[in-house]
Design a protein around this motif. Structure first.
Motif, PDB file in Angstrom:
ATOM      1  N   LEU A   7      48.474   7.128 -11.982  1.00 35.83           N
ATOM      2  CA  LEU A   7      49.843   6.646 -11.957  1.00 35.83           C
ATOM      3  C   LEU A   7      50.306   6.343 -13.380  1.00 35.83           C
ATOM      4  O   LEU A   7      49.498   6.008 -14.244  1.00 35.83           O
ATOM      5  CB  LEU A   7      49.943   5.359 -11.131  1.00 35.83           C
ATOM      6  CG  LEU A   7      49.621   5.443  -9.645  1.00 35.83           C
ATOM      7  CD1 LEU A   7      49.335   4.049  -9.100  1.00 35.83           C
ATOM      8  CD2 LEU A   7      50.776   6.078  -8.888  1.00 35.83           C
ATOM      9  N   THR A   8      51.593   6.409 -13.605  1.00 38.91           N
ATOM     10  CA  THR A   8      52.117   5.935 -14.877  1.00 38.91           C
ATOM     11  C   THR A   8      52.122   4.414 -14.865  1.00 38.91           C
ATOM     12  O   THR A   8      52.050   3.780 -13.808  1.00 38.91           O
ATOM     13  CB  THR A   8      53.548   6.446 -15.119  1.00 38.91           C
ATOM     14  OG1 THR A   8      54.424   5.827 -14.163  1.00 38.91           O
ATOM     15  CG2 THR A   8      53.626   7.968 -14.991  1.00 38.91           C
ATOM     16  N   ASP A   9      52.238   3.821 -16.047  1.00 38.74           N
ATOM     17  CA  ASP A   9      52.302   2.360 -16.114  1.00 38.74           C
ATOM     18  C   ASP A   9      53.504   1.833 -15.334  1.00 38.74           C
ATOM     19  O   ASP A   9      53.419   0.803 -14.658  1.00 38.74           O
ATOM     20  CB  ASP A   9      52.407   1.904 -17.574  1.00 38.74           C
ATOM     21  CG  ASP A   9      51.097   2.067 -18.333  1.00 38.74           C
ATOM     22  OD1 ASP A   9      50.091   2.432 -17.684  1.00 38.74           O
ATOM     23  OD2 ASP A   9      51.086   1.827 -19.549  1.00 38.74           O
ATOM     24  N   ALA A  10      54.618   2.532 -15.435  1.00 38.83           N
ATOM     25  CA  ALA A  10      55.830   2.088 -14.738  1.00 38.83           C
ATOM     26  C   ALA A  10      55.634   2.136 -13.223  1.00 38.83           C
ATOM     27  O   ALA A  10      56.099   1.246 -12.501  1.00 38.83           O
ATOM     28  CB  ALA A  10      57.022   2.943 -15.153  1.00 38.83           C
ATOM     29  N   GLU A  11      54.952   3.171 -12.731  1.00 37.19           N
ATOM     30  CA  GLU A  11      54.714   3.280 -11.290  1.00 37.19           C
ATOM     31  C   GLU A  11      53.797   2.171 -10.800  1.00 37.19           C
ATOM     32  O   GLU A  11      54.059   1.539  -9.767  1.00 37.19           O
ATOM     33  CB  GLU A  11      54.118   4.655 -10.970  1.00 37.19           C
ATOM     34  CG  GLU A  11      55.119   5.785 -11.118  1.00 37.19           C
ATOM     35  CD  GLU A  11      54.457   7.157 -11.037  1.00 37.19           C
ATOM     36  OE1 GLU A  11      55.144   8.116 -10.641  1.00 37.19           O
ATOM     37  OE2 GLU A  11      53.254   7.277 -11.384  1.00 37.19           O
ATOM     38  N   ALA A  12      52.718   1.913 -11.532  1.00 33.42           N
ATOM     39  CA  ALA A  12      51.801   0.847 -11.138  1.00 33.42           C
ATOM     40  C   ALA A  12      52.492  -0.514 -11.186  1.00 33.42           C
ATOM     41  O   ALA A  12      52.277  -1.368 -10.316  1.00 33.42           O
ATOM     42  CB  ALA A  12      50.574   0.853 -12.045  1.00 33.42           C
ATOM     43  N   ALA A  13      53.343  -0.715 -12.195  1.00 29.15           N
ATOM     44  CA  ALA A  13      54.061  -1.977 -12.310  1.00 29.15           C
ATOM     45  C   ALA A  13      55.017  -2.174 -11.144  1.00 29.15           C
ATOM     46  O   ALA A  13      55.203  -3.293 -10.652  1.00 29.15           O
ATOM     47  CB  ALA A  13      54.817  -2.030 -13.634  1.00 29.15           C
ATOM     48  N   ARG A  14      55.625  -1.070 -10.685  1.00 27.12           N
ATOM     49  CA  ARG A  14      56.535  -1.184  -9.541  1.00 27.12           C
ATOM     50  C   ARG A  14      55.777  -1.603  -8.295  1.00 27.12           C
ATOM     51  O   ARG A  14      56.220  -2.477  -7.531  1.00 27.12           O
ATOM     52  CB  ARG A  14      57.232   0.163  -9.312  1.00 27.12           C
ATOM     53  CG  ARG A  14      58.134   0.198  -8.089  1.00 27.12           C
ATOM     54  CD  ARG A  14      59.313  -0.737  -8.262  1.00 27.12           C
ATOM     55  NE  ARG A  14      59.655  -1.405  -7.031  1.00 27.12           N
ATOM     56  CZ  ARG A  14      60.898  -1.643  -6.630  1.00 27.12           C
ATOM     57  NH1 ARG A  14      61.919  -1.243  -7.363  1.00 27.12           N
ATOM     58  NH2 ARG A  14      61.134  -2.293  -5.529  1.00 27.12           N
ATOM     59  N   VAL A  15      54.611  -0.996  -8.049  1.00 25.65           N
ATOM     60  CA  VAL A  15      53.801  -1.381  -6.894  1.00 25.65           C
ATOM     61  C   VAL A  15      53.382  -2.850  -7.003  1.00 25.65           C
ATOM     62  O   VAL A  15      53.411  -3.591  -6.011  1.00 25.65           O
ATOM     63  CB  VAL A  15      52.567  -0.469  -6.775  1.00 25.65           C
ATOM     64  CG1 VAL A  15      51.625  -0.967  -5.676  1.00 25.65           C
ATOM     65  CG2 VAL A  15      52.989   0.974  -6.493  1.00 25.65           C
TER      66      VAL A  15
END
Length: 325
Positions: free
Chosen positions: A308-316
């Motif tokens: 995952l990108t950092d942004a995707e993981a942060a959203r989760v």
């Protein structure tokens, strides 16, 4: 920690290493822990003894769980009662429903010791004759959060019309009472997975439905989505991608996506499907199978190993269901 004592074995370390090889470069700055763990358990002494017939299990209290959450930096957690286990076909005690009620109430009392951090969701096997009565009892009790875990002990009977009708009536009742649903799937095949959106989701159109997975691919399983729990994920992801209205309130529980043994190829499949669903509807949870327990801190590290990108993981990490807010 009083849960099943399991060290991160060499096999687990190799599995996480394989996931790391499929992941993008490590984030340049540490990422904060998830706001909430949506998939946690406590075990009463009674249910621990009951389950110890197949594997040794110690009771797990809210105090034990809070210590693990603190170590991971996670503030809140949904405590999913394990009362459904009393309906397992191989055991079926004579006082089954009494035990189900007692375990649900014990989980609620444990969560009540930390009212600002833990929320208890009762659980029941929706195929049981007492399922509607227990759902109504839990819905009327302020000790439980506004949700219920439905976990058919013998698996979700997607291809059995009579059994499916039982699950549908429980979905309908939860919908009428405003109870969010956590549906635990086991062994859903590529052929049966499409029935999930057709036969169940329409009966709970007004409440959030969170879909979780209960098992990893069996040893020696053929690679690809058709032989794994990814089959149901693929169906739901494709329905979301085509904007199927039945997916409007469906959330994906990511608790088992970074499980030990997930191959780099399956890791890439998982991420592709999660992107189709939308990261805003993916929930973090630490659940792993009994006998292979991983603390929340290590479970989050495993999830971060997905590509995952950092942004995707942060959203989760910041997604939180209404009953945990």
């Amino acid at each position: 920690m009083r849960r099943v004592p399991v060290l991160l074995s060499a096999a687990l370390m190799l599995a996480l290493s394989s996931l790391a090889q499929a992941a993008p470069a490590a984030p340049s700055t540490p990422m904060r822990a998830p706001l909430a763990d949506h998939h946690q358990y406590v075990y009463s002494p009674a249910v621990a003894a009951f389950l110890s017939s197949s594997a040794p299990l110690q009771p797990v209290t809210a105090q034990d769980l809070i210590a693990q959450l603190d170590a991971a930096g996670i503030e809140r957690a949904a405590v999913l009662s394990v009362a459904w286990v009393y309906g397992r076909p191989a055991q079926l005690p004579d006082d089954e429903y009494d035990r189900v009620r007692a375990e649900n109430d014990w989980a609620a009392r444990q969560a009540g010791e930390y009212p600002g951090r833990l929320v208890a969701l009762c659980s029941v096997d929706p195929l049981k004759d007492y399922a509607l009565a227990e759902l109504a009892r839990c819905a009327a009790s302020p000790e439980f959060g506004r949700g219920i875990k439905l976990h058919p002990a013998a698996g979700v009977p997607l291809d059995d019309p009579a059994q499916m009708a039982r699950v549908q009536r429980v979905f309908r009742s939860a919908n009428a009472r405003g109870m969010a649903i956590v549906l635990q799937l086991r062994g859903t095949s590529a052929d049966g997975a499409p029935l999930l959106t057709k036969l169940l989701l329409p009966f709970a159109a007004a409440v959030p439905v969170r879909v979780a997975y209960a098992e990893a691919p069996p040893p020696g399983a053929r690679a690809g989505e058709g032989a794994t729990p990814l089959a149901a994920l693929a169906v739901l992801a494709e329905a979301a991608a085509r904007q199927d209205p039945r997916m409007r309130q469906v959330w994906l529980d990511a608790s088992s996506f970074a499980r030990p043994g997930l191959s780099p190829a399956d890791a890439r499949r998982v991420v592709r499907r999660l992107r189709q669903v939308g990261m805003e509807r993916v929930l973090y949870g630490s659940e792993t199978a009994v006998g292979l327990e991983v603390p929340p801190r290590d479970a989050w590290a495993a999830f971060r190993s997905l590509p995952l990108t950092d942004a995707e993981a942060a959203r989760v990490a910041k997604n939180v269901m209404p009953y945990l807010r």
